[in-house]
Design a protein around this motif. Structure first.
Motif, PDB file in Angstrom:
ATOM      1  N   TYR A  36       0.847  -1.190   0.000  1.00  0.00           N
ATOM      2  CA  TYR A  36       0.000   0.000   0.000  1.00  0.00           C
ATOM      3  C   TYR A  36       0.890   1.251   0.000  1.00  0.00           C
ATOM      4  CZ  TYR A  36      -3.724  -3.241   1.214  1.00  0.00           C
ATOM      5  OH  TYR A  36      -4.622  -4.281   1.201  1.00  0.00           O
ATOM      6  N   ASP A  76     -10.050   3.908  -9.173  1.00  0.00           N
ATOM      7  CA  ASP A  76     -10.925   3.586  -8.038  1.00  0.00           C
ATOM      8  C   ASP A  76     -11.386   2.136  -8.181  1.00  0.00           C
ATOM      9  OD1 ASP A  76     -12.506   3.777  -5.813  1.00  0.00           O
ATOM     10  OD2 ASP A  76     -14.115   4.893  -6.782  1.00  0.00           O
ATOM     11  N   ASN A  77     -10.605   1.210  -7.622  1.00  0.00           N
ATOM     12  CA  ASN A  77     -10.994  -0.201  -7.762  1.00  0.00           C
ATOM     13  C   ASN A  77     -12.115  -0.553  -6.797  1.00  0.00           C
ATOM     14  OD1 ASN A  77      -9.846  -0.656  -5.250  1.00  0.00           O
ATOM     15  ND2 ASN A  77      -8.153  -1.904  -6.009  1.00  0.00           N
ATOM     16  N   GLU A  78     -12.483  -1.834  -6.723  1.00  0.00           N
ATOM     17  CA  GLU A  78     -13.656  -2.226  -5.918  1.00  0.00           C
ATOM     18  C   GLU A  78     -13.483  -1.952  -4.429  1.00  0.00           C
ATOM     19  OE1 GLU A  78     -11.679  -6.532  -6.399  1.00  0.00           O
ATOM     20  OE2 GLU A  78     -12.488  -5.226  -7.922  1.00  0.00           O
ATOM     21  N   ASP A  79     -12.226  -1.815  -3.992  1.00  0.00           N
ATOM     22  CA  ASP A  79     -11.974  -1.543  -2.574  1.00  0.00           C
ATOM     23  C   ASP A  79     -11.702  -0.067  -2.302  1.00  0.00           C
ATOM     24  OD1 ASP A  79     -12.156  -4.292  -1.806  1.00  0.00           O
ATOM     25  OD2 ASP A  79     -10.166  -4.604  -2.659  1.00  0.00           O
ATOM     26  N   GLY A  80     -11.813   0.758  -3.345  1.00  0.00           N
ATOM     27  CA  GLY A  80     -11.629   2.191  -3.169  1.00  0.00           C
ATOM     28  C   GLY A  80     -10.192   2.666  -3.254  1.00  0.00           C
ATOM     29  N   GLU A  83      -5.352   1.624  -8.064  1.00  0.00           N
ATOM     30  CA  GLU A  83      -4.588   0.427  -8.423  1.00  0.00           C
ATOM     31  C   GLU A  83      -3.371   0.823  -9.254  1.00  0.00           C
ATOM     32  OE1 GLU A  83      -5.493  -3.805 -10.608  1.00  0.00           O
ATOM     33  OE2 GLU A  83      -7.163  -2.729  -9.644  1.00  0.00           O
TER      34      GLU A  83
END
Length: 258
Positions: A36, A76-80, A83
């Motif tokens: 991250y 903005d991927n599915e987890d916010g 990426e």
């Protein structure tokens, strides 16, 4: 100003990033299969999945607080999370470096890794590069009767493992491939000669259309049949005096009729 700073300044601080942009982030957390990054006002970035696997060796040495350049894959991927891809960023940065080298006409030394019937294969900063037969110097051009492609390939294979000095002729952005030229790398050097100069040369090749001569700093030129004395019995390796009658780029034409 460093190249990295130039790349980063192209993505101005308050300019909203977009997919494909190169962005800098700071490592804030490391997991078994994800890293991250703190992207400042742009949120948190993540390198995971196939992008993590692609750069696993490079990523394993990162520590908390280290700064990383990465390419945005998804805003903005599915987890916010934003990426990211480190592998793609490395290629983009390498291409940018090569663009600079092309613009400045820099010479590059490359190690030949392979050959096919069209030319020689290598890599520069991890980017695939190709040196077409047509861009070889006269010295290294495969002189083969009737243009037999198999014989040309055999001659080209002899360069595998050797270093060559080249310039960048072109960059295929979409394919991440660089086209090289050995001719261009030697063009400047031949400028020290002019038409009318008489040089000492060595016979390096004899064909049905003329005689190849090596001269100077490993240059090579051609003596057309019309400029060869009929009473000469030339042999490979023989030293001769020759007069330059034409220069075009890296190509020189000679006369043995002094």
């Amino acid at each position: 100003m460093s190249l990295m700073k130039e790349i980063l300044e192209e993505n101005e601080f308050l300019k909203p990033p977009k997919v494909g942009d190169i962005i800098e982030g700071k490592v804030i957390s490391k997991k078994a299969f994800a890293i991250y990054l703190d992207l400042g006002i742009f949120g948190t970035g993540i390198i995971y999945g196939k992008e993590f696997k692609k750069a696993k060796k490079e990523l394993k040495n990162l520590k908390i607080g280290d700064k990383v350049l990465a390419k945005i894959v998804d805003l903005d991927n599915e987890d916010g999370f934003v990426e990211l891809s480190v592998a793609s960023a490395a290629k983009e940065i390498a291409l940018e470096i090569l663009r600079k080298k092309k613009e400045e006409g820099q010479k590059i030394k490359v190690k030949i890794l392979g050959a096919n019937k069209g030319g020689l294969l290598t890599k520069i900063s991890g980017i695939d590069a190709f040196l077409p037969v047509s861009q070889l110097s006269l010295e290294n051009y495969p002189q083969v009767e009737n243009g037999d492609s198999e014989k040309i390939l055999e001659k080209l294979k002899k360069f595998i493992g050797k270093e060559m000095e080249v310039k960048i002729l072109g960059i295929l952005e979409k394919d991440f491939q660089v086209i090289l030229s050995e001719k261009l790398a030697k063009e400047e050097e031949i400028k020290e000669y002019k038409v009318g100069d008489i040089v000492e040369a060595e016979v390096s090749g004899i064909t049905d259309f003329g005689v190849f001569l090596k001269f100077g700093k490993n240059f090579e030129g051609l003596v057309p049949l019309s400029e060869v004395n009929s009473n000469l019995n030339l042999k490979i390796g023989e030293k001769v005096k020759a007069k330059i009658i034409s220069i075009e780029g890296k190509k020189a034409l000679f006369s043995l009729k002094l």
